[in-house]
Design a protein around this motif. Structure first.
Motif, mmCIF file in Angstrom:
data_model
loop_
_atom_site.group_PDB
_atom_site.id
_atom_site.type_symbol
_atom_site.label_atom_id
_atom_site.label_comp_id
_atom_site.label_asym_id
_atom_site.label_seq_id
_atom_site.Cartn_x
_atom_site.Cartn_y
_atom_site.Cartn_z
ATOM 1 N N LEU A 1 -28.868 14.626 40.074
ATOM 2 C CA LEU A 1 -29.463 15.854 40.588
ATOM 3 C C LEU A 1 -28.467 16.650 41.420
ATOM 4 O O LEU A 1 -27.734 16.098 42.238
ATOM 5 C CB LEU A 1 -30.688 15.538 41.455
ATOM 6 C CG LEU A 1 -32.006 15.269 40.744
ATOM 7 C CD1 LEU A 1 -33.093 14.993 41.770
ATOM 8 C CD2 LEU A 1 -32.409 16.438 39.843
ATOM 9 N N LEU A 2 -28.485 17.961 41.224
ATOM 10 C CA LEU A 2 -27.698 18.864 42.055
ATOM 11 C C LEU A 2 -28.340 19.015 43.427
ATOM 12 O O LEU A 2 -29.558 18.898 43.575
ATOM 13 C CB LEU A 2 -27.605 20.244 41.393
ATOM 14 C CG LEU A 2 -26.737 20.334 40.132
ATOM 15 C CD1 LEU A 2 -27.121 21.568 39.323
ATOM 16 C CD2 LEU A 2 -25.268 20.363 40.496
ATOM 17 N N ILE A 3 -27.524 19.289 44.428
ATOM 18 C CA ILE A 3 -28.041 19.634 45.752
ATOM 19 C C ILE A 3 -28.412 21.108 45.724
ATOM 20 O O ILE A 3 -27.614 21.948 45.286
ATOM 21 C CB ILE A 3 -26.994 19.375 46.843
ATOM 22 C CG1 ILE A 3 -26.596 17.899 46.857
ATOM 23 C CG2 ILE A 3 -27.534 19.794 48.213
ATOM 24 C CD1 ILE A 3 -25.450 17.571 47.802
ATOM 25 N N LEU B 1 -29.908 24.396 50.713
ATOM 26 C CA LEU B 1 -29.796 23.211 51.551
ATOM 27 C C LEU B 1 -28.328 22.862 51.805
ATOM 28 O O LEU B 1 -27.944 22.544 52.933
ATOM 29 C CB LEU B 1 -30.511 22.025 50.889
ATOM 30 C CG LEU B 1 -30.394 20.681 51.608
ATOM 31 C CD1 LEU B 1 -30.897 20.773 53.050
ATOM 32 C CD2 LEU B 1 -31.166 19.600 50.849
ATOM 33 N N LEU B 2 -27.508 22.950 50.761
ATOM 34 C CA LEU B 2 -26.086 22.657 50.935
ATOM 35 C C LEU B 2 -25.459 23.629 51.930
ATOM 36 O O LEU B 2 -24.660 23.230 52.787
ATOM 37 C CB LEU B 2 -25.373 22.725 49.589
ATOM 38 C CG LEU B 2 -23.878 22.358 49.582
ATOM 39 C CD1 LEU B 2 -23.648 20.965 50.159
ATOM 40 C CD2 LEU B 2 -23.311 22.452 48.169
ATOM 41 N N ASP B 3 -25.823 24.902 51.841
ATOM 42 C CA ASP B 3 -25.308 25.887 52.795
ATOM 43 C C ASP B 3 -25.714 25.538 54.224
ATOM 44 O O ASP B 3 -24.903 25.661 55.158
ATOM 45 C CB ASP B 3 -25.836 27.288 52.443
ATOM 46 C CG ASP B 3 -25.206 27.856 51.182
ATOM 47 O OD1 ASP B 3 -24.158 27.330 50.750
ATOM 48 O OD2 ASP B 3 -25.780 28.819 50.623
ATOM 49 N N SER B 4 -26.948 25.093 54.406
ATOM 50 C CA SER B 4 -27.428 24.722 55.746
ATOM 51 C C SER B 4 -26.688 23.506 56.282
ATOM 52 O O SER B 4 -26.337 23.437 57.466
ATOM 53 C CB SER B 4 -28.930 24.440 55.708
ATOM 54 O OG SER B 4 -29.671 25.580 55.357
ATOM 55 N N ILE B 5 -26.455 22.528 55.404
ATOM 56 C CA ILE B 5 -25.734 21.318 55.806
ATOM 57 C C ILE B 5 -24.323 21.666 56.252
ATOM 58 O O ILE B 5 -23.848 21.213 57.312
ATOM 59 C CB ILE B 5 -25.691 20.308 54.645
ATOM 60 C CG1 ILE B 5 -27.088 19.771 54.355
ATOM 61 C CG2 ILE B 5 -24.733 19.159 54.964
ATOM 62 C CD1 ILE B 5 -27.192 18.994 53.051
ATOM 63 N N CYS C 1 -17.165 16.432 40.969
ATOM 64 C CA CYS C 1 -16.509 15.932 39.760
ATOM 65 C C CYS C 1 -17.362 16.075 38.499
ATOM 66 O O CYS C 1 -16.827 16.155 37.388
ATOM 67 C CB CYS C 1 -16.083 14.483 39.946
ATOM 68 S SG CYS C 1 -14.647 14.289 41.032
ATOM 69 N N PHE C 2 -18.685 16.101 38.652
ATOM 70 C CA PHE C 2 -19.568 16.253 37.480
ATOM 71 C C PHE C 2 -20.147 17.659 37.364
ATOM 72 O O PHE C 2 -20.905 17.932 36.438
ATOM 73 C CB PHE C 2 -20.725 15.250 37.560
ATOM 74 C CG PHE C 2 -20.321 13.819 37.374
ATOM 75 C CD1 PHE C 2 -20.002 13.330 36.118
ATOM 76 C CD2 PHE C 2 -20.253 12.961 38.458
ATOM 77 C CE1 PHE C 2 -19.626 12.003 35.942
ATOM 78 C CE2 PHE C 2 -19.874 11.630 38.287
ATOM 79 C CZ PHE C 2 -19.566 11.159 37.027
ATOM 80 N N LEU C 3 -19.821 18.537 38.304
ATOM 81 C CA LEU C 3 -20.486 19.837 38.359
ATOM 82 C C LEU C 3 -20.235 20.688 37.119
ATOM 83 O O LEU C 3 -21.141 21.354 36.608
ATOM 84 C CB LEU C 3 -20.041 20.595 39.617
ATOM 85 C CG LEU C 3 -20.658 21.987 39.823
ATOM 86 C CD1 LEU C 3 -22.179 21.903 39.881
ATOM 87 C CD2 LEU C 3 -20.110 22.618 41.100
ATOM 88 N N THR C 4 -19.020 20.683 36.601
ATOM 89 C CA THR C 4 -18.693 21.522 35.450
ATOM 90 C C THR C 4 -19.606 21.231 34.273
ATOM 91 O O THR C 4 -20.026 22.147 33.548
ATOM 92 C CB THR C 4 -17.221 21.313 35.040
ATOM 93 O OG1 THR C 4 -16.384 21.610 36.160
ATOM 94 C CG2 THR C 4 -16.844 22.217 33.881
ATOM 95 N N LEU D 1 -22.482 27.566 41.637
ATOM 96 C CA LEU D 1 -22.697 26.571 42.681
ATOM 97 C C LEU D 1 -21.427 25.998 43.308
ATOM 98 O O LEU D 1 -21.491 25.456 44.412
ATOM 99 C CB LEU D 1 -23.526 25.403 42.120
ATOM 100 C CG LEU D 1 -24.955 25.717 41.697
ATOM 101 C CD1 LEU D 1 -25.631 24.467 41.151
ATOM 102 C CD2 LEU D 1 -25.754 26.284 42.863
ATOM 103 N N SER D 2 -20.287 26.114 42.651
ATOM 104 C CA SER D 2 -19.087 25.479 43.195
ATOM 105 C C SER D 2 -18.639 26.151 44.494
ATOM 106 O O SER D 2 -18.548 27.381 44.584
ATOM 107 C CB SER D 2 -17.945 25.527 42.184
ATOM 108 O OG SER D 2 -16.763 24.981 42.764
ATOM 109 N N LEU D 3 -18.319 25.331 45.477
ATOM 110 C CA LEU D 3 -17.792 25.831 46.743
ATOM 111 C C LEU D 3 -16.319 26.197 46.642
ATOM 112 O O LEU D 3 -15.779 26.859 47.522
ATOM 113 C CB LEU D 3 -17.967 24.765 47.836
ATOM 114 C CG LEU D 3 -19.390 24.312 48.145
ATOM 115 C CD1 LEU D 3 -19.369 23.235 49.223
ATOM 116 C CD2 LEU D 3 -20.250 25.484 48.594
#
Length: 346
Positions: free
Chosen positions: A150-152, A156-160, A176-179, A187-189
């Protein structure tokens, strides 16, 4: 324990490792063969071409990219760089973070944030309270998470990250699995890394281009962090095979698009098939699926069919009966379901 232990088993179909089901692009395979002709030379100590081509994709400076002998080497270098007194990890998640922390900082206090089965092991906002209470020096996140895929959620990731920036916590985001989720651009930072003081993004060619044997990964972060991490890496840590293969991989974005299509179709098919067999299947955004069943020795039984899957009972937060399977080509997915059906029906 990791997947991919084909050296002690007679395996025809390896579902235990989550690599691109399309396999190595033919052009990359050819370049690896060509690289053998240059094996009598030292590789470029600065990875100049690879760094230039990678940085261009994310509109970065070459000095904001750090290369490693796979992402694993970079995780160890990061842990040596910061030698944290307190680290926070998710559970279940990739075990390599703990391995590197205990090796680089043996006195580090590791705090685990357990994901709940009733939430399908999705990360929730209660992590924010834990970060506030514990104030870790470093936090490792994986998106999509391993083993459940599951993706974050972006908000929520921005808040973290915002909270961790305030507290001075270093955040390592493993992409590493996002692509292979097809959601990299949104979504990539990595594309906005200069907005963050203490964020390190991990990426790898391993999964995306099916070259785990080549060993090549990279970290993206501010130059000050990149310079610090590089001091904990050996010289010539990338072989000439890795440098040439990596540069070639970057030319094949069409391969990624086709891969995402096959993965999405395969995930739907395999998830439905496992549910039809009576298994609990957890939602995934990635190229692998976590499921649960009452067959405690399913991995061993599948070895009789020369099929290897990942027994997830050694993940913190999981127990016997949890398994992970990669999504592969359709005929291979069919073969897996057929073998499991034979086991279920006895």
């Amino acid at each position: 324990m990791h997947g991919g232990d084909i050296y002690r088993n007679n395996i025809h179909f390896d579902f235990s490792v989550n690599i691109n089901p399309l396999g190595v692009p033919s052009e990359v395979q050819w370049v690896l063969t060509e690289a053998a002709l240059h094996a009598n030379k030292y590789p470029d100590i600065y990875h100049e071409q690879l760094a230039r081509d990678t940085a261009a994709i994310f509109d970065l400076l070459e000095t904001e990219v750090v290369f490693g002998n796979g992402a694993s080497e970079l995780i160890m270098a990061i842990c040596h760089t910061f030698t944290p007194k307190k680290a926070m990890l998710l559970a279940p998640s990739f075990s390599g973070y703990e391995h590197c922390i205990t090796g680089a900082a043996p006195d580090c206090n590791i705090i685990y944030h357990y994901l709940r089965e009733e939430d399908d092991f999705a990360l929730k906002e209660d992590l924010l309270d834990k970060i506030k209470d514990e104030k870790p020096n470093i936090l490792f996140l994986t998106t999509p998470n391993n083993p459940n895929g599951l993706l974050i959620e972006k908000a929520l990731l921005d808040s973290i990250i915002s909270l961790c920036e305030e507290q001075g916590t270093v955040v390592v985001v493993d992409e590493c699995f996002l692509t292979l989720t097809g959601k990299e651009k949104e979504l990539s930072l990595a594309y906005n890394i200069r907005n963050y003081k203490n964020v390190i993004v991990l990426r790898a060619f391993t999964k995306t281009f099916a070259i785990p044997g080549v060993r090549i990964g990279y970290a993206i972060c501010r130059q000050s962090l990149a310079d610090a991490i590089k001091r904990h890496l050996p010289e010539w840590n990338l072989s000439i095979f890795a440098q040439m293969a990596g540069a070639e991989c970057l030319k094949h974005q069409d391969y990624i698009s086709e891969s995402v299509r096959i993965i999405n179709d395969g995930r739907t098919y395999l998830s439905a098939g496992l549910r039809d067999l009576g298994f609990k299947v957890y939602p995934s955004d990635s190229n692998y699926i976590l499921f649960k069943c009452d067959i405690s020795d399913l991995k061993e039984k599948l070895l009789e069919f020369n099929i290897l899957i990942r027994d997830c009972s050694d993940f913190k937060g999981l127990t016997k009966g949890f398994y992970r399977v990669a999504i592969k080509q359709h005929n291979e997915n069919e073969g897996l379901l057929s073998a499991i059906e034979s086991i279920v029906k006895g």
